[in-house]
Design a protein around this motif. Sequence first.
Motif, mmCIF file in Angstrom:
data_model
loop_
_atom_site.group_PDB
_atom_site.id
_atom_site.type_symbol
_atom_site.label_atom_id
_atom_site.label_comp_id
_atom_site.label_asym_id
_atom_site.label_seq_id
_atom_site.Cartn_x
_atom_site.Cartn_y
_atom_site.Cartn_z
ATOM 1 N N ALA A 11 8.451 0.434 -5.346
ATOM 2 C CA ALA A 11 8.858 -0.953 -5.096
ATOM 3 C C ALA A 11 8.637 -1.333 -3.631
ATOM 4 O O ALA A 11 8.159 -2.439 -3.331
ATOM 5 N N SER A 12 8.965 -0.444 -2.726
ATOM 6 C CA SER A 12 8.771 -0.712 -1.297
ATOM 7 C C SER A 12 7.296 -0.889 -0.964
ATOM 8 O O SER A 12 6.923 -1.790 -0.201
ATOM 9 N N ALA A 13 6.460 -0.039 -1.524
ATOM 10 C CA ALA A 13 5.026 -0.106 -1.246
ATOM 11 C C ALA A 13 4.408 -1.386 -1.793
ATOM 12 O O ALA A 13 3.613 -2.050 -1.109
ATOM 13 N N VAL A 14 4.780 -1.770 -3.012
ATOM 14 C CA VAL A 14 4.244 -3.006 -3.593
ATOM 15 C C VAL A 14 4.713 -4.218 -2.797
ATOM 16 O O VAL A 14 3.923 -5.117 -2.494
ATOM 17 N N PHE A 15 5.991 -4.243 -2.432
ATOM 18 C CA PHE A 15 6.511 -5.355 -1.641
ATOM 19 C C PHE A 15 5.781 -5.459 -0.306
ATOM 20 O O PHE A 15 5.409 -6.553 0.129
ATOM 21 N N THR A 16 5.545 -4.337 0.349
ATOM 22 C CA THR A 16 4.836 -4.344 1.628
ATOM 23 C C THR A 16 3.417 -4.851 1.456
ATOM 24 O O THR A 16 2.935 -5.635 2.284
ATOM 25 N N GLY A 17 2.738 -4.450 0.407
ATOM 26 C CA GLY A 17 1.385 -4.936 0.159
ATOM 27 C C GLY A 17 1.347 -6.444 -0.035
ATOM 28 O O GLY A 17 0.491 -7.136 0.527
ATOM 29 N N ILE A 18 2.284 -6.961 -0.811
ATOM 30 C CA ILE A 18 2.354 -8.412 -1.028
ATOM 31 C C ILE A 18 2.654 -9.133 0.280
ATOM 32 O O ILE A 18 2.025 -10.143 0.613
ATOM 33 N N TYR A 20 2.095 -8.108 3.324
ATOM 34 C CA TYR A 20 0.957 -7.951 4.230
ATOM 35 C C TYR A 20 -0.111 -8.998 3.934
ATOM 36 O O TYR A 20 -0.634 -9.643 4.829
ATOM 37 N N VAL A 21 -0.427 -9.171 2.661
ATOM 38 C CA VAL A 21 -1.427 -10.174 2.265
ATOM 39 C C VAL A 21 -0.915 -11.574 2.588
ATOM 40 O O VAL A 21 -1.666 -12.421 3.083
ATOM 41 N N PHE A 22 0.358 -11.844 2.325
ATOM 42 C CA PHE A 22 0.950 -13.135 2.661
ATOM 43 C C PHE A 22 0.817 -13.427 4.152
ATOM 44 O O PHE A 22 0.453 -14.536 4.549
ATOM 45 N N LEU A 62 -7.997 -1.466 6.050
ATOM 46 C CA LEU A 62 -7.359 -0.310 6.688
ATOM 47 C C LEU A 62 -5.888 -0.591 6.958
ATOM 48 O O LEU A 62 -5.024 0.255 6.701
ATOM 49 N N GLY A 63 -5.592 -1.782 7.456
ATOM 50 C CA GLY A 63 -4.203 -2.146 7.719
ATOM 51 C C GLY A 63 -3.372 -2.211 6.453
ATOM 52 O O GLY A 63 -2.229 -1.740 6.414
ATOM 53 N N LEU A 64 -3.941 -2.790 5.406
ATOM 54 C CA LEU A 64 -3.231 -2.899 4.131
ATOM 55 C C LEU A 64 -2.935 -1.520 3.553
ATOM 56 O O LEU A 64 -1.795 -1.226 3.184
ATOM 57 N N VAL A 65 -3.937 -0.676 3.494
ATOM 58 C CA VAL A 65 -3.755 0.664 2.917
ATOM 59 C C VAL A 65 -2.773 1.488 3.740
ATOM 60 O O VAL A 65 -1.864 2.131 3.183
ATOM 61 N N SER A 66 -2.906 1.473 5.048
ATOM 62 C CA SER A 66 -2.001 2.274 5.874
ATOM 63 C C SER A 66 -0.565 1.761 5.790
ATOM 64 O O SER A 66 0.379 2.556 5.734
ATOM 65 N N ALA A 67 -0.370 0.441 5.749
ATOM 66 C CA ALA A 67 0.981 -0.115 5.629
ATOM 67 C C ALA A 67 1.609 0.276 4.291
ATOM 68 O O ALA A 67 2.777 0.679 4.237
ATOM 69 N N VAL A 68 0.838 0.189 3.210
ATOM 70 C CA VAL A 68 1.364 0.527 1.884
ATOM 71 C C VAL A 68 1.674 2.017 1.789
ATOM 72 O O VAL A 68 2.739 2.408 1.299
ATOM 73 N N VAL A 69 0.783 2.855 2.258
ATOM 74 C CA VAL A 69 1.001 4.309 2.172
ATOM 75 C C VAL A 69 2.197 4.737 3.022
ATOM 76 O O VAL A 69 3.067 5.495 2.564
ATOM 77 N N LEU A 70 2.275 4.242 4.247
ATOM 78 C CA LEU A 70 3.396 4.619 5.108
ATOM 79 C C LEU A 70 4.720 4.099 4.566
ATOM 80 O O LEU A 70 5.750 4.771 4.675
ATOM 81 N N THR A 71 4.710 2.925 3.965
ATOM 82 C CA THR A 71 5.936 2.405 3.362
ATOM 83 C C THR A 71 6.331 3.221 2.149
ATOM 84 O O THR A 71 7.521 3.489 1.928
ATOM 85 N N TRP A 72 5.366 3.643 1.341
ATOM 86 C CA TRP A 72 5.682 4.477 0.180
ATOM 87 C C TRP A 72 6.329 5.780 0.636
ATOM 88 O O TRP A 72 7.361 6.187 0.099
ATOM 89 N N ILE A 73 5.738 6.416 1.634
ATOM 90 C CA ILE A 73 6.296 7.674 2.161
ATOM 91 C C ILE A 73 7.702 7.448 2.713
ATOM 92 O O ILE A 73 8.619 8.231 2.454
ATOM 93 N N SER A 74 7.882 6.365 3.455
ATOM 94 C CA SER A 74 9.197 6.056 4.031
ATOM 95 C C SER A 74 10.233 5.799 2.939
ATOM 96 O O SER A 74 11.373 6.265 3.044
#
Length: 87
Positions: A11-18, A20-22, A62-74
Amino acid sequence: MKLNAMGLANASAVFTGIFYVFCRLAIALFPDLSVRVTRSGFHGFDLANIWTPRAFSENFLLGLVSAVVLTWISGWLFAWLYNKFIK
C-alpha cells in the motif's frame, strides 16, 4: 494488533507511486506554483538556480522506481519492527 508487513509495504509503495506521478504532473501543469510550494517546504530556500521546468526528464523513471522501491522497503521494515516491539 499485529501489522501485515506485506500489505503495508504494498500500500505504501502504490501510494508513493501515485503521489510521485501526481507531483510530476503538477510541475508540468503549474510550474510557478510548484516552485512556490517547494520553496515553502524548504523554509524559503531559493531553488531558482537548480529548478528545471522539464517535469518529465530522463530521470523520471529512475526517480519513480527508486521512490517506490525505497518506500516498499521502508513500509515492510516499519511493520516488521512494529510487530517485534509489540511482543
